[in-house]
Design an enzyme around this catalytic site. Structure first.
Site, PDB file in Angstrom:
ATOM      1  N   LYS A 104       7.279   2.718  -8.495  1.00  0.00           N
ATOM      2  CA  LYS A 104       6.520   1.985  -9.502  1.00  0.00           C
ATOM      3  C   LYS A 104       6.648   2.627 -10.880  1.00  0.00           C
ATOM      4  O   LYS A 104       6.592   3.843 -11.020  1.00  0.00           O
ATOM      5  CB  LYS A 104       5.060   1.880  -9.080  1.00  0.00           C
ATOM      6  CG  LYS A 104       4.836   0.630  -8.233  1.00  0.00           C
ATOM      7  CD  LYS A 104       3.601   0.715  -7.435  1.00  0.00           C
ATOM      8  CE  LYS A 104       3.811   1.790  -6.399  1.00  0.00           C
ATOM      9  NZ  LYS A 104       2.751   1.942  -5.458  1.00  0.00           N
ATOM     10  N   GLU A 135       5.071  -3.884   4.854  1.00  0.00           N
ATOM     11  CA  GLU A 135       3.802  -3.163   4.692  1.00  0.00           C
ATOM     12  C   GLU A 135       2.679  -4.132   4.328  1.00  0.00           C
ATOM     13  O   GLU A 135       2.922  -5.263   3.890  1.00  0.00           O
ATOM     14  CB  GLU A 135       3.921  -2.076   3.627  1.00  0.00           C
ATOM     15  CG  GLU A 135       4.173  -2.624   2.242  1.00  0.00           C
ATOM     16  CD  GLU A 135       3.489  -1.817   1.149  1.00  0.00           C
ATOM     17  OE1 GLU A 135       2.266  -1.575   1.260  1.00  0.00           O
ATOM     18  OE2 GLU A 135       4.178  -1.460   0.180  1.00  0.00           O
ATOM     19  N   LYS A 191      -7.209   0.972   2.466  1.00  0.00           N
ATOM     20  CA  LYS A 191      -5.807   1.359   2.264  1.00  0.00           C
ATOM     21  C   LYS A 191      -5.560   2.565   3.167  1.00  0.00           C
ATOM     22  O   LYS A 191      -6.240   3.582   3.022  1.00  0.00           O
ATOM     23  CB  LYS A 191      -5.617   1.706   0.785  1.00  0.00           C
ATOM     24  CG  LYS A 191      -4.277   2.323   0.426  1.00  0.00           C
ATOM     25  CD  LYS A 191      -4.182   2.536  -1.085  1.00  0.00           C
ATOM     26  CE  LYS A 191      -3.016   3.400  -1.480  1.00  0.00           C
ATOM     27  NZ  LYS A 191      -2.963   3.642  -2.944  1.00  0.00           N
ATOM     28  N   ASP A 241      -1.198  14.712  -8.281  1.00  0.00           N
ATOM     29  CA  ASP A 241      -1.142  13.438  -7.573  1.00  0.00           C
ATOM     30  C   ASP A 241       0.303  13.029  -7.296  1.00  0.00           C
ATOM     31  O   ASP A 241       1.022  12.590  -8.183  1.00  0.00           O
ATOM     32  CB  ASP A 241      -1.858  12.354  -8.398  1.00  0.00           C
ATOM     33  CG  ASP A 241      -2.033  11.056  -7.617  1.00  0.00           C
ATOM     34  OD1 ASP A 241      -1.471  10.947  -6.508  1.00  0.00           O
ATOM     35  OD2 ASP A 241      -2.739  10.161  -8.121  1.00  0.00           O
ATOM     36  N   SER A 274       2.360  10.743  -4.300  1.00  0.00           N
ATOM     37  CA  SER A 274       2.127   9.845  -3.159  1.00  0.00           C
ATOM     38  C   SER A 274       2.575  10.475  -1.850  1.00  0.00           C
ATOM     39  O   SER A 274       3.627  11.123  -1.782  1.00  0.00           O
ATOM     40  CB  SER A 274       2.885   8.542  -3.370  1.00  0.00           C
ATOM     41  OG  SER A 274       2.734   7.721  -2.232  1.00  0.00           O
ATOM     42  N   ALA A 275       1.788  10.229  -0.808  1.00  0.00           N
ATOM     43  CA  ALA A 275       2.176  10.668   0.538  1.00  0.00           C
ATOM     44  C   ALA A 275       3.405   9.916   1.032  1.00  0.00           C
ATOM     45  O   ALA A 275       4.018  10.309   2.025  1.00  0.00           O
ATOM     46  CB  ALA A 275       1.011  10.458   1.510  1.00  0.00           C
ATOM     47  N   ASP A 276       3.793   8.857   0.322  1.00  0.00           N
ATOM     48  CA  ASP A 276       5.026   8.134   0.685  1.00  0.00           C
ATOM     49  C   ASP A 276       6.213   9.106   0.716  1.00  0.00           C
ATOM     50  O   ASP A 276       7.074   9.013   1.597  1.00  0.00           O
ATOM     51  CB  ASP A 276       5.358   7.033  -0.343  1.00  0.00           C
ATOM     52  CG  ASP A 276       4.391   5.849  -0.277  1.00  0.00           C
ATOM     53  OD1 ASP A 276       3.513   5.840   0.605  1.00  0.00           O
ATOM     54  OD2 ASP A 276       4.514   4.941  -1.132  1.00  0.00           O
ATOM     55  N   VAL A 290       3.349   2.503   2.425  1.00  0.00           N
ATOM     56  CA  VAL A 290       4.741   2.785   2.785  1.00  0.00           C
ATOM     57  C   VAL A 290       4.791   3.941   3.791  1.00  0.00           C
ATOM     58  O   VAL A 290       5.504   3.885   4.789  1.00  0.00           O
ATOM     59  CB  VAL A 290       5.572   3.128   1.528  1.00  0.00           C
ATOM     60  CG1 VAL A 290       6.934   3.706   1.896  1.00  0.00           C
ATOM     61  CG2 VAL A 290       5.727   1.894   0.647  1.00  0.00           C
TER      62      VAL A 290
HETATM   63  N1  PSU Z   1       4.157  -1.357  -4.310  1.00  0.00           N
HETATM   64  C1  PSU Z   1       3.585  -2.505  -4.745  1.00  0.00           C
HETATM   65  N2  PSU Z   1       2.262  -2.694  -4.512  1.00  0.00           N
HETATM   66  C2  PSU Z   1       1.529  -1.783  -3.797  1.00  0.00           C
HETATM   67  C3  PSU Z   1       2.141  -0.589  -3.323  1.00  0.00           C
HETATM   68  C4  PSU Z   1       3.466  -0.425  -3.601  1.00  0.00           C
HETATM   69  O1  PSU Z   1       4.237  -3.342  -5.350  1.00  0.00           O
HETATM   70  O2  PSU Z   1       0.354  -2.032  -3.562  1.00  0.00           O
HETATM   71  C5  PSU Z   1       1.376   0.382  -2.464  1.00  0.00           C
HETATM   72  C6  PSU Z   1       2.283   0.812  -1.311  1.00  0.00           C
HETATM   73  O3  PSU Z   1       1.586   0.583  -0.111  1.00  0.00           O
HETATM   74  C7  PSU Z   1       2.513   2.290  -1.534  1.00  0.00           C
HETATM   75  C8  PSU Z   1       1.214   2.676  -2.147  1.00  0.00           C
HETATM   76  O4  PSU Z   1       2.790   2.972  -0.330  1.00  0.00           O
HETATM   77  O5  PSU Z   1       0.985   1.594  -3.078  1.00  0.00           O
HETATM   78  C9  PSU Z   1       1.270   4.025  -2.829  1.00  0.00           C
HETATM   79  O6  PSU Z   1      -0.019   4.417  -3.132  1.00  0.00           O
HETATM   80  P1  PSU Z   1      -0.303   5.920  -3.592  1.00  0.00           P
HETATM   81  O7  PSU Z   1       0.359   6.027  -4.929  1.00  0.00           O
HETATM   82  O8  PSU Z   1      -1.815   6.031  -3.659  1.00  0.00           O
HETATM   83  O9  PSU Z   1       0.303   6.807  -2.541  1.00  0.00           O
HETATM   84 MN    MN Z   2      -1.961   9.387  -4.991  1.00  0.00          MN
END
Ligand code: PSU
Ligand code: MN
Length: 324
Positions: free
Chosen positions: A170, A36, A97, A149, A151-153, A117
């Site tokens: 995370k 990614e 992003k 909130d 993640s869309a992941d 992701v």
């Molecule tokens: N893991 C990391 N650094 C990052 C991310 C994940 O160590 O920057 C990123 C990935 O691209 C993941 C995104 O898909 O953060 C998730 O963001 P959000 O929580 O806004 O969906």
């Molecule tokens: Mn989010």
């Protein structure tokens, strides 16, 4: 040549640009690892971001696989970046992003973005790449009961049959809630070399996993069985850092509390939350979290390359079937 074109040969050339090396490996049934790009643009500071991106590609190659870093550059979805492409993702200020829902708008407007992701898995699957490496997945945020909130992941992984190597989700997230959501969404979770679910910066999130494996061949066996069973979701391979490489848990706790307070005070919401907290960690730990983050990404990519190699060596290895 099979009668049915391979996924990589079905991609619209107006929209996709697949690196020759990646296309050749896919046509020959070789090992390919998708990577990614949000990590590069939004997850790591400059100049370390480009150094880490390059290091990751090198380690994938050293294990006999071809790296395919995925990003959108000037309206084209690139699968596999050359040196210039990596440099653009690392240094251009107009790189957004981009999650799955934003991909079409960005492509139509000829914009540039680094894929999360969610977006990377979607593109990897379209191209017929089965293995994908990242740092940590997105998941359910703390306070999600109020902020909603998530993640869309998670949604993307529930409908995308790729194998994702990560250090869990995370640690800035609500790990308990995220594991529940992964179960609800039918996303497979395997511990690699451990029955503990990792917490990204931390080796142990405090949760165990139901299934663990000790070899890349065992992962390849499961991938093959998933294909036979036509399982539509992703397989998460959770790979914890060794305890002596993790961020000090007390420091982690302290920095996280402060980061969450600051995010709230500054009204940071939506897709800005994750980059904000990662940046806070890098500053507040004076770079210690950066060292850990780098190790996570490099280790995961190394394991992903070995899994891709085991999978490619598997005799079955028919090209992935992607519905039109
Ligand atoms: N893991 C990391 N650094 C990052 C991310 C994940 O160590 O920057 C990123 C990935 O691209 C993941 C995104 O898909 O953060 C998730 O963001 P959000 O929580 O806004 O969906
Ligand atoms: Mn989010």
């Amino acid at each position: 040549m099979s009668a049915v074109p391979l996924p990589v040969d079905r991609l619209d050339p107006e929209v996709f640009e697949v690196h020759d090396e990646v296309a050749t490996a896919l046509r020959e049934g070789g090992a390919v690892v998708a990577l990614e790009s949000t990590i590069i643009s939004h997850g790591l500071p400059r100049p370390e971001n480009l150094r880490v991106a390059t290091e990751v590609e090198d380690i994938v190659r050293s294990r006999g696989a071809v790296p395919a870093t995925i990003a959108v550059i000037d309206g084209r979805v690139r699968v596999g970046l050359d040196e210039d492409g990596l440099d653009q993702v690392a240094h251009r200020d107009d790189i957004v992003k981009v999650s799955s829902r934003d991909l079409s708008t960005l492509v139509a407007r000829r914009g540039s973005g680094a894929t999360t992701v969610a977006a990377t898995s979607h593109i990897a699957h379209l191209a017929g790449i089965e293995v994908f490496a990242t740092g940590g997945l997105g998941g359910v945020h703390r306070e999600a009961r109020d902020s909603w909130d998530e993640s869309a992941d998670l949604g993307a992984l529930s409908v995308t049959p790729v194998t994702v190597v990560c250090a869990g989700v995370k640690s800035i997230l609500d790990v308990t809630a995220t594991l529940e959501r992964l179960e609800t969404l039918n996303v497979g979770v395997l511990g690699y070399g451990s029955s503990r679910f990792p917490g990204f910066y931390l080796s142990d999130s405090g949760h165990s996993v139901d299934w663990s494996v000790d070899s890349t061949e065992a992962v390849a066996d499961i991938m093959r069985a998933r294909r036979a069973l036509d399982i539509p979701s992703a397989l998460v391979v959770a790979y914890p850092l060794p305890p002596d490489a993790q961020l000090d848990p007390d420091l982690h706790h302290e920095v996280l509390e402060e980061g969450l307070r600051r995010a709230e005070a500054r009204n940071i919401t939506g897709k800005d939350v994750t980059p904000f907290l990662l940046d806070h960690f890098h500053r507040a730990t004076h770079g210690a979290s950066l060292v850990v983050n780098e190790q996570i990404i490099v280790r995961n990519s190394e394991l992903a390359a070995r899994i891709a190699t085991s999978r490619a060596a598997d005799t079955e290895v028919a090209p992935p079937v992607v519905s039109p």
